[in-house]
Write an enzyme that holds these catalytic residues in place. Structure first.
Site, PDB file in Angstrom:
ATOM      1  N   HIS A 163       0.831  -1.217   0.000  1.00  0.00           N
ATOM      2  CA  HIS A 163       0.000   0.000   0.000  1.00  0.00           C
ATOM      3  C   HIS A 163       0.861   1.261   0.000  1.00  0.00           C
ATOM      4  O   HIS A 163       0.426   2.307   0.469  1.00  0.00           O
ATOM      5  CB  HIS A 163      -0.947   0.035   1.211  1.00  0.00           C
ATOM      6  CG  HIS A 163      -1.695  -1.238   1.444  1.00  0.00           C
ATOM      7  ND1 HIS A 163      -2.965  -1.462   0.948  1.00  0.00           N
ATOM      8  CD2 HIS A 163      -1.341  -2.382   2.085  1.00  0.00           C
ATOM      9  CE1 HIS A 163      -3.372  -2.672   1.295  1.00  0.00           C
ATOM     10  NE2 HIS A 163      -2.396  -3.264   1.980  1.00  0.00           N
ATOM     11  N   SER A 284      14.146  21.780 -16.741  1.00  0.00           N
ATOM     12  CA  SER A 284      12.949  22.576 -16.942  1.00  0.00           C
ATOM     13  C   SER A 284      13.362  23.921 -17.529  1.00  0.00           C
ATOM     14  O   SER A 284      14.412  24.451 -17.184  1.00  0.00           O
ATOM     15  CB  SER A 284      12.243  22.798 -15.599  1.00  0.00           C
ATOM     16  OG  SER A 284      11.413  23.944 -15.672  1.00  0.00           O
ATOM     17  N   LYS A 290      15.520  22.047 -11.579  1.00  0.00           N
ATOM     18  CA  LYS A 290      14.874  20.781 -11.898  1.00  0.00           C
ATOM     19  C   LYS A 290      15.748  19.813 -12.686  1.00  0.00           C
ATOM     20  O   LYS A 290      16.503  20.182 -13.562  1.00  0.00           O
ATOM     21  CB  LYS A 290      13.605  21.029 -12.722  1.00  0.00           C
ATOM     22  CG  LYS A 290      12.536  21.754 -11.961  1.00  0.00           C
ATOM     23  CD  LYS A 290      11.753  20.844 -11.054  1.00  0.00           C
ATOM     24  CE  LYS A 290      10.864  19.990 -11.915  1.00  0.00           C
ATOM     25  NZ  LYS A 290       9.738  19.457 -11.203  1.00  0.00           N
ATOM     26  N   GLU A 297       9.277   8.426 -17.251  1.00  0.00           N
ATOM     27  CA  GLU A 297       7.938   8.998 -17.409  1.00  0.00           C
ATOM     28  C   GLU A 297       7.382   8.723 -18.808  1.00  0.00           C
ATOM     29  O   GLU A 297       6.219   8.387 -18.988  1.00  0.00           O
ATOM     30  CB  GLU A 297       7.970  10.515 -17.187  1.00  0.00           C
ATOM     31  CG  GLU A 297       8.159  10.921 -15.743  1.00  0.00           C
ATOM     32  CD  GLU A 297       8.327  12.433 -15.616  1.00  0.00           C
ATOM     33  OE1 GLU A 297       7.405  13.176 -15.972  1.00  0.00           O
ATOM     34  OE2 GLU A 297       9.407  12.865 -15.168  1.00  0.00           O
TER      35      GLU A 297
END
Ligand code: ARG
Length: 466
Positions: A163, A284, A290, A297
């Protein structure tokens, strides 16, 4: 690509009284995408010509002329000098027309005893077989990358989750070996799919077979197929192998999307479990600090299109009556995009995974927080004669106390622990350590470092048999 309003197709125009509408010609053409199978189309034609000559339908001289002509066409295509034409509809008729242009009337004999229906089915199978062989190698490379990292990380302790909540300590190597199990199944599934790809439909002709004395065993052997198909109607309409391949690809992508998700979490500042080299990340344009895990992804995102292709192919074949229908031309783009997507995703992961570096101290610290050895304490109590349910209760109370105090079980004093269970002795601290916890799970499939090393060795032996 030429696209003029000029007359309809010479290959089947005989019974037509007007040229096909220019838009319809474009709309029904497949050459823009099926030219990808040109090499396989030529390979199939060469085998067909050899077979026709061996049964006396072509002379040896005609066969040789055809083979020579096709070899030249292959070169034209490879050099990018071939003039693909939409009026010639598809890869098959483009190549055949060019052959006739080059060698004259003999070129028109190549299509004896076959149809584009069995020809295209053969081409796709040849194409798929080539791609599957490459993908099997790529899966092996990915697997080797996972194994090399797992071996390095056999002793590295991290929290295991259920979980997404800290559950029990595991070794990072063990976690990676779970990934290995997934790839192993993927490899086996793809290899199994290859068996049903590797069967020759050529000889089914349009749908009913042909009146020529063809030798399908010979053609199958020339092309490296296991055997010819056994029913002509099924041969030209079967696309199960394409669906099977795409479903196998969908499962592989699903696996990669799960690893991607874990990597994205792990590189975040909040987890900080792993370091991904800069070459697999991007920045970024607005936030200078970043560094984004774009590769995982993107693979996670690309999973969606492969699922879509699986649904396209299933729906394409749904309710289709036998035998060939033009619908089937729609199998290629989903199939090709599945191949491309899978290739790119596998390649990126096979390159990236062995380059992952673990942040061992962060992993260890995270495992130390979160009461990950609570089960070990319960097992310890069972060892002292306490029934498991009662042990569970005792440890639950100790954890509740720890939450209040902001302290892990291993940070409590013996006296504090004995307040929850009088049978607890000083040796309890052996099982409350993370090292003790993972080392104790020492059986096949367990997380102990020794088991991780054994699993890596087992997997390597498996790969060596390929
Ligand atoms: N381009 C077609 C395809 O991809 C080849 C077979 C066409 N056969 C036919 N009779 N129209 O499926």
């Amino acid at each position: 690509m030429t696209d003029t309003n000029k007359a309809t197709n010479q290959q089947w125009g005989g019974r037509f009284s007007e040229p096909v509408d220019a838009f319809v010609a474009r709309f029904t053409a497949s050459v823009e995408f099926d030219q990808r199978m040109a090499a396989q189309d030529i390979q199939g034609s060469v085998a067909h010509a050899k077979m026709l000559a061996s049964v006396g339908v072509l002379t040896d001289a005609e066969r040789d002329q055809i083979i020579q002509g096709l070899a030249e066409i292959k070169e034209e295509i490879e050099k990018g000098e071939f003039n693909w034409s939409v009026e010639l509809e598809d890869v098959h008729m483009n190549i055949e027309a060019r052959l006739t242009q080059k060698i004259g009337i003999t070129g028109k004999k190549l299509h004896t005893g076959r149809s584009r229906n069995d020809q295209v089915a053969t081409d796709i199978r040849l194409y798929m077989r080539d791609e599957v062989d490459f993908l099997l190698e790529e899966l092996t490379r990915l697997q080797q990358g996972i194994l090399s990292l797992a071996e390095k990380e056999a002793d590295t302790i991290m929290p295991g989750f259920t979980h997404l909540q800290t559950a029990q300590p595991v070794t990072f190597g063990h976690h990676l070996m779970a990934w290995n199990e997934m790839v192993q199944r993927d490899y086996e599934r793809l290899l199994d799919c290859r068996k049903r790809i590797n069967i020759l439909p050529l000889g089914a002709a349009a749908l009913a077979g042909t009146t020529y004395p063809i030798d399908r065993n010979m053609t199958a052997e020339l092309l490296g197929f296991e055997r010819p198909t056994y029913n002509s109607l099924d041969s030209v309409s079967d696309r199960d192998f394409a669906i099977e391949f795409t479903s196998t690809a969908a499962i592989i992508m699903m696996h990669m999307s799960r690893w991607a998700e874990e990597m994205v979490l792990w590189v975040s500042a909040q987890f900080n479990f792993i370091y991904l080299p800069d070459r697999f990340c991007t920045g970024s344009s607005i936030m200078p600090q970043k560094k984004n895990p774009d590769v995982p992804e993107l693979v996670r995102g690309k999973t969606g299109r492969v699922y879509g292709h699986l649904m396209s192919l299933l729906t394409l074949m749904k309710s289709q009556c036998l035998a060939y229908n033009k619908d089937n031309q729609e199998d290629k783009e989903p199939l090709f995009d599945t191949v491309d997507t899978l290739k790119g995703s596998l390649r990126s992961f096979a390159d990236m995974i062995p380059a992952i570096e673990s942040r061992k101290d962060h992993m260890y610290e995270a495992a130390r927080r979160g009461f990950s050895t609570a089960t070990d304490l319960a097992d310890y109590l069972v060892g002292q004669g306490v029934a498991f349910r009662d042990a569970h209760e005792i440890v639950g109370k100790a954890v509740g106390f720890g939450v209040e105090q902001g302290r892990d079980l291993s940070e409590m004093t013996l006296e504090e622990l004995q307040g929850f269970g009088g049978m607890i002795k000083a040796d309890v601290f052996d099982v409350l350590t993370l090292e003790g916890s993972v080392a104790a799970r020492d059986h096949i499939g367990g997380t102990a470092p020794a088991q991780v090393r054994a699993a890596v060795a087992r997997a390597q032996a498996e790969i060596a048999k390929r």
